[in-house]
Design an enzyme around this catalytic site. Structure first.
Site, PDB file in Angstrom:
ATOM      1  N   ASP A  33      24.097  13.517 -15.743  1.00  0.00           N
ATOM      2  CA  ASP A  33      22.945  14.042 -16.480  1.00  0.00           C
ATOM      3  C   ASP A  33      21.809  14.091 -15.467  1.00  0.00           C
ATOM      4  O   ASP A  33      21.259  13.052 -15.091  1.00  0.00           O
ATOM      5  CB  ASP A  33      22.628  13.108 -17.656  1.00  0.00           C
ATOM      6  N   ARG A  74      29.238  14.152 -22.471  1.00  0.00           N
ATOM      7  CA  ARG A  74      28.084  14.879 -23.001  1.00  0.00           C
ATOM      8  C   ARG A  74      28.016  16.218 -22.286  1.00  0.00           C
ATOM      9  O   ARG A  74      28.368  16.304 -21.095  1.00  0.00           O
ATOM     10  CB  ARG A  74      26.784  14.078 -22.799  1.00  0.00           C
ATOM     11  N   ASP A 124      17.132  19.977 -17.558  1.00  0.00           N
ATOM     12  CA  ASP A 124      17.815  18.773 -18.052  1.00  0.00           C
ATOM     13  C   ASP A 124      19.240  19.180 -18.408  1.00  0.00           C
ATOM     14  O   ASP A 124      19.463  19.791 -19.453  1.00  0.00           O
ATOM     15  CB  ASP A 124      17.038  18.264 -19.284  1.00  0.00           C
ATOM     16  N   HIS A 157      15.888  17.963 -27.701  1.00  0.00           N
ATOM     17  CA  HIS A 157      14.441  17.711 -27.703  1.00  0.00           C
ATOM     18  C   HIS A 157      13.745  18.904 -27.080  1.00  0.00           C
ATOM     19  O   HIS A 157      14.376  19.734 -26.425  1.00  0.00           O
ATOM     20  CB  HIS A 157      14.137  16.424 -26.914  1.00  0.00           C
ATOM     21  N   GLU A 166      25.132  19.282 -21.847  1.00  0.00           N
ATOM     22  CA  GLU A 166      23.721  19.552 -22.160  1.00  0.00           C
ATOM     23  C   GLU A 166      23.242  20.814 -21.446  1.00  0.00           C
ATOM     24  O   GLU A 166      23.412  20.952 -20.237  1.00  0.00           O
ATOM     25  CB  GLU A 166      22.852  18.362 -21.711  1.00  0.00           C
ATOM     26  N   HIS A 178      11.153  15.247 -21.950  1.00  0.00           N
ATOM     27  CA  HIS A 178      11.011  15.166 -23.404  1.00  0.00           C
ATOM     28  C   HIS A 178       9.623  15.721 -23.673  1.00  0.00           C
ATOM     29  O   HIS A 178       8.633  15.000 -23.632  1.00  0.00           O
ATOM     30  CB  HIS A 178      11.152  13.725 -23.882  1.00  0.00           C
ATOM     31  N   ASP A 207       0.818  -1.207   0.000  1.00  0.00           N
ATOM     32  CA  ASP A 207       0.000   0.000   0.000  1.00  0.00           C
ATOM     33  C   ASP A 207       0.857   1.266   0.000  1.00  0.00           C
ATOM     34  O   ASP A 207       0.398   2.338   0.396  1.00  0.00           O
ATOM     35  CB  ASP A 207      -1.003  -0.002   1.159  1.00  0.00           C
ATOM     36  N   HIS A 255      21.744   5.613 -21.094  1.00  0.00           N
ATOM     37  CA  HIS A 255      20.733   5.694 -20.027  1.00  0.00           C
ATOM     38  C   HIS A 255      21.204   4.945 -18.781  1.00  0.00           C
ATOM     39  O   HIS A 255      20.432   4.219 -18.147  1.00  0.00           O
ATOM     40  CB  HIS A 255      19.386   5.149 -20.516  1.00  0.00           C
ATOM     41  N   TYR A 271      31.072   9.188 -27.354  1.00  0.00           N
ATOM     42  CA  TYR A 271      31.089   7.995 -26.493  1.00  0.00           C
ATOM     43  C   TYR A 271      32.008   6.959 -27.134  1.00  0.00           C
ATOM     44  O   TYR A 271      31.692   6.429 -28.205  1.00  0.00           O
ATOM     45  CB  TYR A 271      29.668   7.439 -26.332  1.00  0.00           C
ATOM     46  N   GLU A 317      22.531  18.998 -26.574  1.00  0.00           N
ATOM     47  CA  GLU A 317      23.273  17.993 -25.808  1.00  0.00           C
ATOM     48  C   GLU A 317      24.111  17.046 -26.663  1.00  0.00           C
ATOM     49  O   GLU A 317      23.891  15.840 -26.652  1.00  0.00           O
ATOM     50  CB  GLU A 317      22.291  17.189 -24.940  1.00  0.00           C
ATOM     51  N   HIS A 345      23.046   9.711 -30.841  1.00  0.00           N
ATOM     52  CA  HIS A 345      21.725  10.259 -30.523  1.00  0.00           C
ATOM     53  C   HIS A 345      21.548  11.630 -31.145  1.00  0.00           C
ATOM     54  O   HIS A 345      22.482  12.208 -31.675  1.00  0.00           O
ATOM     55  CB  HIS A 345      21.478  10.280 -29.006  1.00  0.00           C
TER      56      HIS A 345
HETATM   57  N1  GLY Z   1      18.107  13.247 -19.482  1.00  0.00           N
HETATM   58  C1  GLY Z   1      17.411  12.817 -20.610  1.00  0.00           C
HETATM   59  C2  GLY Z   1      17.893  13.465 -21.813  1.00  0.00           C
HETATM   60  O1  GLY Z   1      18.925  14.090 -21.804  1.00  0.00           O
HETATM   61  O2  GLY Z   1      17.233  13.466 -22.821  1.00  0.00           O
HETATM   62 MN    MN Z   2      19.745  14.947 -20.019  1.00  0.00          MN
HETATM   63 MN    MN Z   3      17.996  15.875 -22.678  1.00  0.00          MN
END
Ligand code: GLY
Ligand code: MN
Ligand code: MN
Length: 436
Positions: free
Chosen positions: A257, A403, A268, A351, A405, A358, A37, A240, A385, A381, A347
């Site tokens: 991140d 990265r 983000d 976004h 961002e 997102h 619960d 991820h 890698y 971003e 990638h």
């Molecule tokens: N943290 C998720 C992204 O960078 O899209």
């Molecule tokens: Mn991110």
């Molecule tokens: Mn992002």
């Protein structure tokens, strides 16, 4: 904060778009059990929040344009002394009208009796079909109730339209008040990243650094906008990565991140810094390529440029940098044409950002990437890698993931970076870490 006039404006605009023969139905997010619960922390549905600012579960918003007795109706929980002693304050129907600007409010228990009557006579139902299958069935039950009365003269709706078309286009353009909240969210996240940079040391565990981020978020009343990624060394190559449980090693980079959610608005941010405070020459060479690509990309976040332009700028810059460093060979043109950067950068460069990390909104219109317009907010971003087992790359570059961002608003003038409160220049990061 967003005032009730702004919520009211959003509802009016949505009703204008939907038309006078429509009804719009938006349920609140359901509470979800984590185990037995114990619940997951409650997070209001972003669309419902966008239209109401109402934070409680067990609620449904109905917009009924042109309805004489009131166009904006909220079904919500009744006040209840006992339940409120256990679970906290409820607005009740009075609060829904007085504090949230509803035209009318009814107990959620009465919705089955009232909603079919609101649907009756409306040609079109706007709703998020398929998002919550339980609610889909409830809604179809109401529609069928209207249909069963056709011989008595009832007029059932004959069009069912995805609400996202209209609503998510509205959400794509952020108001001043929304940008203020997003700035605050980014400032909190930036402060968290600075704290993490100051705290990180060889021998610490990734989750200990995560704790530093969470400390800053909660201090400011924010929560993480997604599970933070805290990846040392080669873990930074896992896009991820979520385990956050490895020991940080001297000589490795740390990729964080992590974004905050403040008043339901997300930030983000990603930064990549040396665990011991000094980049190695290889780390620095790759870092500076990513930073140059990020700056080139941010410069494309301008009205009239295609959503894809800043990705293309990043890819061009990364590819040129990799050629110069000797990790790619051949001409810039052939490398770009053959997408040879993709082994290192797999990638997209960003976004939409807003209530969701997102965020909603179409990226293409009529098959073409849409043009950026003032008020849109994107992340920028780029990364590189180089996994530990990557072939054809000198060993000294392997196991490096980077990265960078930031959160960027499209304005009439220059791009506005909301997340500038944490350094990204390598010298500045080293200076900050040296002063810790
Ligand atoms: N943290 C998720 C992204 O960078 O899209
Ligand atoms: Mn991110
Ligand atoms: Mn992002």
């Amino acid at each position: 904060m967003i005032d009730s006039k702004e919520y009211n404006r959003r509802r009016r605009q949505l009703m204008r778009m939907a038309g006078r023969d429509a009804i719009v139905i938006v349920p609140a997010a359901a509470e979800r059990l984590r185990n037995n619960d114990a619940h997951y922390p409650y997070r209001q549905d972003s669309d419902f929040h966008y239209l109401t600012g109402f934070g409680e579960p067990d609620a449904v918003l109905a917009l009924v344009p042109g309805r004489a007795q009131g166009e904006v109706i909220l079904f919500c929980r009744e006040r209840d002394r006992t339940r409120e002693q256990w679970d906290g304050h409820r607005a009740g129907q009075e609060g829904a009208v007085a504090d949230f600007g509803m035209d009318d409010a009814f107990p959620i228990e009465d919705i089955d009796d009232i909603l079919p009557g609101l649907i009756e006579g409306r040609a079109r139902v706007y709703y998020h079909f398929g998002r919550d299958t339980d609610f889909d069935l409830v809604l179809m039950g109401w529609v069928n109730r209207v249909r069963s009365n056709v011989r008595q003269g009832a007029k059932p709706p004959h069009e069912f339209v995805a609400l996202s078309h209209l609503l998510h286009d509205l959400r794509l353009y952020k108001s001043r008040a929304e940008i203020r909240l997003m700035h605050k969210s980014a400032q909190i996240a930036a402060e968290a990243h600075v704290r993490a940079m100051r705290a990180a040391r060889p021998g610490m565990n990734e989750h200990e650094v995560e704790a530093e981020l969470l400390h800053t978020f909660r201090k400011h009343g924010a929560v993480p906008s997604y599970e933070p990624i805290v990846g040392g060394g080669a873990n930074g190559c896992v896009l991820h990565y979520r385990a956050n449980n490895a020991t940080l090693r001297d000589g490795d980079l740390l990729l964080i991140d992590a974004g905050a959610e403040f008043s339901c608005y997300a930030s983000d941010i990603t930064r990549t810094f040396p665990v011991n405070g000094r980049y190695t020459p290889e780390q620095r060479a790759l870092y500076d390529i990513v930073l140059a690509a990020q700056l080139a990309a941010i410069d494309e976040v301008r009205p009239g440029r295609s959503f894809d332009a800043y990705h293309q700028a990043a890819v061009r810059s990364l590819t040129a940098g990799l050629i110069k460093l000797g990790l790619l060979s051949g001409s810039l043109r052939s490398n770009l044409d053959e997408h040879r950067y993709r082994r290192f950068y797999m990638h997209k460069t960003g976004h939409w950002l807003g209530l969701d990390v997102h965020d909603v909104g179409d990226y293409r219109v009529d098959g073409e990437y849409r043009e950026l317009e003032p008020g849109m907010v994107v992340t920028v971003e780029p990364g590189l890698y180089i996994s530990p087992d990557m072939k054809g790359v000198p060993a000294r570059f392997r196991g490096i993931g980077i990265r960078i961002e930031d959160d960027v608003v499209v304005t009439r003038g220059d791009p506005s970076v909301l997340s500038s409160g944490v350094p990204k220049d390598a010298d500045e990061i080293e200076a900050l870490m040296a002063s810790a």
